[in-house]
Enzyme design. Structure first.
Site, PDB file in Angstrom:
ATOM      1  CB  THR A  85     -53.065  46.620  11.037  1.00 58.00           C
ATOM      2  OG1 THR A  85     -54.393  46.118  11.206  1.00 58.00           O
ATOM      3  CG2 THR A  85     -52.684  46.931   9.898  1.00 58.00           C
ATOM      4  CB  THR A 110     -53.961  49.586  14.338  1.00 59.07           C
ATOM      5  OG1 THR A 110     -54.002  48.377  14.665  1.00 59.07           O
ATOM      6  CG2 THR A 110     -54.085  50.540  15.834  1.00 59.07           C
ATOM      7  N   GLY A 111     -57.076  48.504  14.178  1.00 57.83           N
ATOM      8  CA  GLY A 111     -58.460  48.291  14.828  1.00 57.83           C
ATOM      9  C   GLY A 111     -59.498  47.605  14.195  1.00 57.83           C
ATOM     10  CB  THR A 137     -53.263  43.738   8.329  1.00 58.64           C
ATOM     11  OG1 THR A 137     -54.054  43.073   9.133  1.00 58.64           O
ATOM     12  CG2 THR A 137     -54.232  43.859   7.034  1.00 58.64           C
ATOM     13  CB  SER A 169     -52.311  40.624  13.678  1.00 63.48           C
ATOM     14  OG  SER A 169     -51.263  41.747  14.287  1.00 63.48           O
ATOM     15  NE  ARG A 205     -62.423  42.617   7.296  1.00 66.73           N
ATOM     16  CZ  ARG A 205     -61.390  43.037   8.021  1.00 66.73           C
ATOM     17  NH1 ARG A 205     -60.151  42.538   7.810  1.00 66.73           N
ATOM     18  NH2 ARG A 205     -61.680  43.754   8.907  1.00 66.73           N
TER      19      ARG A 205
END
Length: 349
Positions: free
Chosen positions: A209, A260-261, A227, A76, A237
């Protein structure tokens, strides 16, 4: 009786004095500090090593995030992961100097592996804060960064499998052909529709991330993120990671935070800025983290996300939103008490 009382009072005063010395010692011992999201141990060690060798906190967070870019942490971070709808891997990164409040960031960076290094170049060699897309790549090349393909056999295989599965999952809505059954190209639907239940195509493993905070022995704060974004994202995006106040925030008068998420949701709430501002107003790091998560949870109770927080005395904490398959959030900590990276976990709520 009076003599006994005086002796007792002297002992209490002495105990309090010793306790205050002990607490001050603990406070001093807790700095410097490195803390980062997820169980990215080598990143924490790299940042700590940079500090131990006399580097600045900015050097530390850059070095830590660069290590993850090199190792492709969990697929990631860095090259060869999270291909977009065209099969291309692009990178986002940011770092922030809590002494000067300078920020350097890049997003949708193509063909350059060291995204956080390019972000630092934005900070140090321009008057800008944020450069994106192909222009960010040209800037990076002019700054001496090597241009190379970010795809790998693994990312190509992920993309091929996605195409074979009729482009499932994806991030499209209110379009035709039906995005839950078909690939594009897509056109907007004349009448907007809203599914009764969200698609729930969010995969936590594709959003790990790295966010990192470093605090120097005198309370200087820096933060950074890196990330490759959401797997199968729509080209162009950009999530929360490179956005100051969303992905991370640093202020040497208060502390630092990194999130993060699900960046598309989290960036709407600037959780890192909120957490640092709460610490500025006296909240302990764990409380600040929980309040930042609660703010998002109010609107999106099932969102996937977590945050780490640290104040200028070396106190730290973390919080995460509980959802199926995600009940604990791991993060790494290094300070003089641990002297090596230590994995810690917090229960989600």
């Amino acid at each position: 009786p009076l003599e006994i009382l005086l002796k007792s009072l002297k002992l209490v005063v002495l105990d309090l004095a010793l306790l205050s010395v002990y607490l001050i010692t603990l406070s001093i011992a807790a700095l410097p500090l490195v803390i980062n999201t997820w169980n990215f141990e080598n990143a924490a060690n790299a940042a700590w090593s940079a500090l131990q060798k006399g580097g600045s906190v900015l050097d530390a967070v850059e070095r830590g995030c660069s290590q993850c870019e090199l190792e492709q942490c969990d697929g990631s971070v860095g090259f060869g992961g999270s291909p977009d709808e065209r099969g291309e891997t692009t990178l986002d990164a940011m770092l922030m100097n809590g002494d000067t409040m300078e920020v350097g960031a890049v997003a949708d960076l193509r063909r350059v592996k060291n995204a956080v290094g390019v972000a630092r170049a934005v900070m140090e060699h321009t008057e800008h804060t944020f450069i994106v897309g192909e222009s960010a790549t040209i800037f990076a090349e002019n700054m001496g960064f090597m241009s190379e393909d970010l795809s790998t056999n693994k990312s190509i295989a992920i993309f091929s499998q996605w195409l074979q599965q009729n482009c499932q999952p994806n991030y499209r809505k209110n379009v035709f052909p039906d995005p839950s059954k078909s690939c594009g190209p897509y056109k907007p639907k004349a009448k907007l529709w809203k599914p009764k239940n969200p698609k729930g195509n969010f995969d936590p493993s594709s959003h790990d991330t790295i966010g990192m905070i470093a605090i120097g022995k005198n309370g200087q704060v820096a933060a950074a993120t890196s990330t490759n974004g959401a797997t199968h994202k729509i080209p162009g995006r950009v999530g929360d990671s490179p956005v100051a106040g969303a992905g991370a925030y640093a202020d040497s008068t208060a502390g630092g935070a990194a999130a993060t998420g699900d960046g598309d949701i989290m960036m709407r709430f600037l959780p890192s800025f909120l957490a640092v501002d709460l610490m500025r107003n006296g909240a302990q790091p764990t409380v600040a983290c929980k309040m930042a998560i609660s703010r998002i949870k109010k609107y999106y109770p099932n969102f996937f996300g977590a945050i780490i927080c640290a104040n200028t005395t070396g106190g730290y904490g973390a919080a995460c939103n509980k959802r199926p398959g995600f009940s604990q959030f791991p993060f790494m900590v290094v300070n003089p008490q641990t002297n090596q990276s230590q994995l810690q976990k917090v229960d989600c709520f």
